[in-house]
Write a protein that holds these residues in place. Structure first.
Motif, PDB file in Angstrom:
ATOM      1  N   THR A   4      35.159  59.389  47.296  1.00 46.20           N
ATOM      2  CA  THR A   4      33.935  58.696  46.902  1.00 46.20           C
ATOM      3  C   THR A   4      34.271  57.803  45.723  1.00 46.20           C
ATOM      4  N   ALA A   5      34.108  56.512  45.905  1.00 45.31           N
ATOM      5  CA  ALA A   5      34.539  55.548  44.899  1.00 45.31           C
ATOM      6  C   ALA A   5      33.722  55.676  43.616  1.00 45.31           C
ATOM      7  N   ASP A   6      34.391  55.471  42.495  1.00 42.84           N
ATOM      8  CA  ASP A   6      33.675  55.417  41.223  1.00 42.84           C
ATOM      9  C   ASP A   6      33.641  53.995  40.657  1.00 42.84           C
ATOM     10  N   ARG A   7      34.172  53.024  41.440  1.00 42.74           N
ATOM     11  CA  ARG A   7      34.065  51.613  41.106  1.00 42.74           C
ATOM     12  C   ARG A   7      33.673  50.843  42.361  1.00 42.74           C
ATOM     13  N   LEU A   8      32.738  49.906  42.194  1.00 40.49           N
ATOM     14  CA  LEU A   8      32.318  49.033  43.283  1.00 40.49           C
ATOM     15  C   LEU A   8      32.508  47.593  42.830  1.00 40.49           C
ATOM     16  N   LEU A   9      33.318  46.850  43.572  1.00 39.91           N
ATOM     17  CA  LEU A   9      33.597  45.450  43.264  1.00 39.91           C
ATOM     18  C   LEU A   9      32.818  44.588  44.242  1.00 39.91           C
ATOM     19  N   LEU A  10      31.927  43.760  43.715  1.00 44.93           N
ATOM     20  CA  LEU A  10      30.965  43.008  44.516  1.00 44.93           C
ATOM     21  C   LEU A  10      31.310  41.525  44.485  1.00 44.93           C
ATOM     22  N   PHE A  11      31.975  41.027  45.540  1.00 48.74           N
ATOM     23  CA  PHE A  11      32.239  39.600  45.643  1.00 48.74           C
ATOM     24  C   PHE A  11      30.954  38.872  46.053  1.00 48.74           C
ATOM     25  N   GLY A  12      30.860  37.605  45.643  1.00 51.38           N
ATOM     26  CA  GLY A  12      29.650  36.829  45.949  1.00 51.38           C
ATOM     27  C   GLY A  12      28.441  37.356  45.199  1.00 51.38           C
ATOM     28  N   ALA A  13      28.663  37.865  43.994  1.00 52.70           N
ATOM     29  CA  ALA A  13      27.612  38.585  43.269  1.00 52.70           C
ATOM     30  C   ALA A  13      26.466  37.700  42.808  1.00 52.70           C
ATOM     31  N   THR A  14      26.654  36.377  42.806  1.00 53.12           N
ATOM     32  CA  THR A  14      25.568  35.481  42.399  1.00 53.12           C
ATOM     33  C   THR A  14      24.916  34.787  43.593  1.00 53.12           C
ATOM     34  N   GLY A  15      25.284  35.188  44.805  1.00 54.07           N
ATOM     35  CA  GLY A  15      24.757  34.539  46.001  1.00 54.07           C
ATOM     36  C   GLY A  15      23.410  35.079  46.434  1.00 54.07           C
ATOM     37  N   ASP A  16      22.868  34.459  47.475  1.00 58.04           N
ATOM     38  CA  ASP A  16      21.544  34.825  47.985  1.00 58.04           C
ATOM     39  C   ASP A  16      21.523  36.247  48.532  1.00 58.04           C
ATOM     40  N   LEU A  17      22.559  36.637  49.266  1.00 54.82           N
ATOM     41  CA  LEU A  17      22.617  37.990  49.818  1.00 54.82           C
ATOM     42  C   LEU A  17      22.606  39.029  48.708  1.00 54.82           C
ATOM     43  N   SER A  36      26.920  58.561  41.987  1.00 55.39           N
ATOM     44  CA  SER A  36      27.375  59.286  40.805  1.00 55.39           C
ATOM     45  C   SER A  36      27.137  58.491  39.528  1.00 55.39           C
ATOM     46  N   ASP A  37      26.932  59.218  38.445  1.00 54.47           N
ATOM     47  CA  ASP A  37      26.808  58.556  37.148  1.00 54.47           C
ATOM     48  C   ASP A  37      28.080  57.800  36.781  1.00 54.47           C
ATOM     49  N   LYS A  38      29.200  58.172  37.410  1.00 50.26           N
ATOM     50  CA  LYS A  38      30.477  57.531  37.094  1.00 50.26           C
ATOM     51  C   LYS A  38      30.615  56.159  37.743  1.00 50.26           C
ATOM     52  N   LEU A  39      29.761  55.857  38.740  1.00 49.16           N
ATOM     53  CA  LEU A  39      29.930  54.608  39.468  1.00 49.16           C
ATOM     54  C   LEU A  39      29.634  53.407  38.571  1.00 49.16           C
ATOM     55  N   LYS A  40      30.611  52.516  38.461  1.00 46.34           N
ATOM     56  CA  LYS A  40      30.440  51.254  37.747  1.00 46.34           C
ATOM     57  C   LYS A  40      30.537  50.111  38.742  1.00 46.34           C
ATOM     58  N   ILE A  41      29.709  49.092  38.553  1.00 49.01           N
ATOM     59  CA  ILE A  41      29.637  47.970  39.490  1.00 49.01           C
ATOM     60  C   ILE A  41      30.097  46.702  38.776  1.00 49.01           C
ATOM     61  N   VAL A  42      31.118  46.068  39.341  1.00 47.50           N
ATOM     62  CA  VAL A  42      31.641  44.817  38.786  1.00 47.50           C
ATOM     63  C   VAL A  42      31.324  43.698  39.759  1.00 47.50           C
ATOM     64  N   GLY A  43      30.553  42.715  39.319  1.00 48.45           N
ATOM     65  CA  GLY A  43      30.254  41.552  40.138  1.00 48.45           C
ATOM     66  C   GLY A  43      31.249  40.447  39.864  1.00 48.45           C
ATOM     67  N   THR A  44      31.545  39.664  40.885  1.00 43.57           N
ATOM     68  CA  THR A  44      32.448  38.528  40.699  1.00 43.57           C
ATOM     69  C   THR A  44      32.031  37.381  41.600  1.00 43.57           C
ATOM     70  N   ALA A  45      32.235  36.173  41.104  1.00 36.46           N
ATOM     71  CA  ALA A  45      31.935  34.940  41.836  1.00 36.46           C
ATOM     72  C   ALA A  45      32.536  33.794  41.029  1.00 36.46           C
ATOM     73  N   ARG A  46      32.346  32.584  41.496  1.00 37.51           N
ATOM     74  CA  ARG A  46      32.893  31.427  40.768  1.00 37.51           C
ATOM     75  C   ARG A  46      32.092  31.108  39.509  1.00 37.51           C
ATOM     76  N   SER A  47      30.816  31.485  39.479  1.00 38.01           N
ATOM     77  CA  SER A  47      29.949  31.146  38.344  1.00 38.01           C
ATOM     78  C   SER A  47      30.541  31.661  37.036  1.00 38.01           C
ATOM     79  N   ASP A  48      30.530  30.806  36.032  1.00 36.53           N
ATOM     80  CA  ASP A  48      31.114  31.147  34.734  1.00 36.53           C
ATOM     81  C   ASP A  48      30.075  31.881  33.879  1.00 36.53           C
ATOM     82  N   LEU A  49      30.000  33.194  34.060  1.00 35.06           N
ATOM     83  CA  LEU A  49      29.041  34.026  33.343  1.00 35.06           C
ATOM     84  C   LEU A  49      29.786  35.124  32.593  1.00 35.06           C
ATOM     85  N   ASP A  50      29.171  35.623  31.521  1.00 40.00           N
ATOM     86  CA  ASP A  50      29.684  36.835  30.888  1.00 40.00           C
ATOM     87  C   ASP A  50      28.799  38.007  31.314  1.00 40.00           C
ATOM     88  N   ASP A  51      29.073  39.196  30.776  1.00 40.78           N
ATOM     89  CA  ASP A  51      28.319  40.374  31.192  1.00 40.78           C
ATOM     90  C   ASP A  51      26.827  40.210  30.940  1.00 40.78           C
TER      91      ASP A  51
END
Length: 479
Positions: A4-17, A36-51
């Motif tokens: 069971t993953a404790d990290r989720l990497l989300l590509f296209g995180a700024t898109g419509d979907l 789980s409380d341990k699960l952390k979600i990291v979004g990624t896309a081309r948009s130049d954003l910080d956390d």
């Protein structure tokens, strides 16, 4: 490998979907303590954003698309979320992404939604940065190619970094409750499975109708059309679930194996068994709407409607036609499966002037989840004018039958299964390739026979040729 993953990497995180489905689904899972409380979600896309900027973006999306009763969970959910900008064509930039993901005690789940041209560089970047190791799995959102050749190319690229047991190809229809209920309906009820065959079923209809037009999908849709957008994936998965043999057990290998057998048994479609169309100006919801070419801004031969008469060449379905249709700018939004049973062999009521109609099972998937079975019953009365029979529907409205459990959108289940590693509701490579092989054959048939889209008015049920496709077999589309 089970984890069971404790990290989720989300590509296209700024898109419509992501805004409409992914972030609300993940927040709902968080609200119900399903991750789980341990699960952390990291979004990624081309948009130049910080956390901070991404959390503000996510908060806006959740305030817009999350039901009101869940909005109290937003602040807690956002603490799980961070962001890393990424240019997928720059392999070196994946090192920063890997650093943002950080150490994984249990494993990494990756949700990849990207243009087909970016699959190879993205996979190469994940591999080079160490994000594609044995404790990583990847979910692939469509489109996975435009034909069999490009699909194989993408699957080969993904396969260089991920083994098949770590690849989760997503068809969000498989996450819908009513679609999953097809398995329960068929294999948990003795009244259906013994008669689920050519001896008792006359034909099957599968309809996926949309009222919308292009709706901002100009770039994608004109290169895809109704065949690739709907029929190749969603509708063929529905057909496979309706037609497959009983799996030996409820596990991913058994279920997906039986679906693949159905898809490989589909007969090649001839020119007389296919209709294609493109909507022109008309009305939708009482309002005038432009035609497809007007929305696109140029002439096009892309189909916005497809109807097909399909056959499955195996023992169970010999001679049973499966009528498939999908289109845009149709009168109402509906996804449904209609199973039409054969008439009784002999009606003893005919001599009394009564007509016994064949039974029919209607499985509604959207916008409402509902199962209706029509039975014949005698109308009350003294019958002095003759005995009368009438169809009586037995309705199972899912929201009424299961008023307690919370209804969930498909991506909630699929994301949770991706995190936990359950492949049952995901599509195997040989399934995808069987689907593409059949679809490519239809497109080749169109090209060889110079079949081009027939015009139909927006707000209608498609070209008149689609009505004739079923009518020549004395079948009427269920509307």
């Amino acid at each position: 490998m089970s984890f069971t993953a404790d990290r989720l990497l989300l590509f296209g995180a700024t898109g419509d979907l992501s805004q409409r489905m992914l972030l609300p689904s993940l927040c709902a899972l968080h609200a119900d303590n399903l991750v789980s409380d341990k699960l952390k979600i990291v979004g990624t896309a081309r948009s130049d954003l910080d956390d901070t900027a991404f959390r503000n973006f996510a908060q806006d999306a959740l305030n817009k698309f999350l039901p009101d009763y869940r909005k109290g969970a937003i602040d807690g959910f956002l603490k799980r979320v961070s962001y890393q900008a990424l240019d997928a064509n720059q392999t070196a930039s994946f090192a920063d992404l890997a650093q943002k993901v950080g150490p994984r005690e249990d494993g990494l789940a990756i949700f990849l939604s990207t243009a087909p041209s970016l699959f190879e560089p993205t996979i190469a970047g994940l591999q080079a940065s160490g994000l594609a190791g044995e404790t990583s799995r990847i979910g692939l959102e469509k489109p996975l190619g435009t034909d069999l050749e490009t699909s194989r190319h993408i699957n080969d690229a993904v396969g260089t970094a991920f083994s098949e047991d770590r690849i989760f190809r997503i068809d969000h229809y498989l996450g819908k409750e009513t679609v999953q209920n097809l398995l329960a309906l068929r294999f948990a009820n003795i009244m259906f499975e013994p008669i689920w065959n050519a001896q008792y079923i006359e034909h099957v209809q599968i309809t996926v109708a949309e009222t919308v037009g292009l709706e901002g999908r100009v770039g994608f849709y004109d290169g895809a059309g109704a065949m690739r957008d709907m029929l190749q994936n969603h509708m063929l998965q529905l057909l496979a679930l309706v037609a497959m043999e009983p799996p030996s057990r409820f596990d991913p290998a058994a279920i997906r194996g039986e679906k693949t057998k159905v898809l490989r048994s589909l007969r090649a479609v001839g020119p007389a068994d296919t209709v294609t169309g493109q909507y022109r100006a008309g009305t939708s919801g009482g309002n005038p709407v432009p035609g497809y070419a007007d929305e696109l801004g140029k002439p096009s031969t892309t189909e916005t409607f497809v109807a097909i008469k399909a056959h499955i060449d195996n023992w169970r379905w010999k001679g049973v036609p499966f009528y498939l249709r999908t289109g845009k700018r149709l009168p109402r939004r509906v996804t449904e499966i209609v199973v039409q049973f054969r008439p009784v062999p002999h009606s003893m009521f005919a001599q009394r002037g009564a007509v016994a109609q064949p039974n029919r099972l209607i499985i509604s998937i959207q916008p409402e989840e509902n199962i209706t079975f029509t039975l014949m019953a005698k109308e009350p009365g003294l019958d002095r004018g003759g005995l009368r029979l009438r169809e009586v529907p037995l309705d199972i409205r899912m929201e009424d039958a299961f008023a307690g459990p919370q209804r969930r959108i498909a991506y909630e289940r699929l994301l949770l299964d991706l995190i936990e590693g359950d492949q049952t509701l995901f599509v195997r490579r040989d399934e995808v390739e069987a689907q593409w092989a059949w679809i490519d054959g239809i497109r080749q048939c169109w090209a060889e026979n110079h079949i081009t889209p027939n015009p139909y008015s927006a707000g209608s049920w498609g070209p008149t040729a689609a009505i004739a496709l079923a009518a020549k077999d004395s079948v009427a589309w269920h509307e």
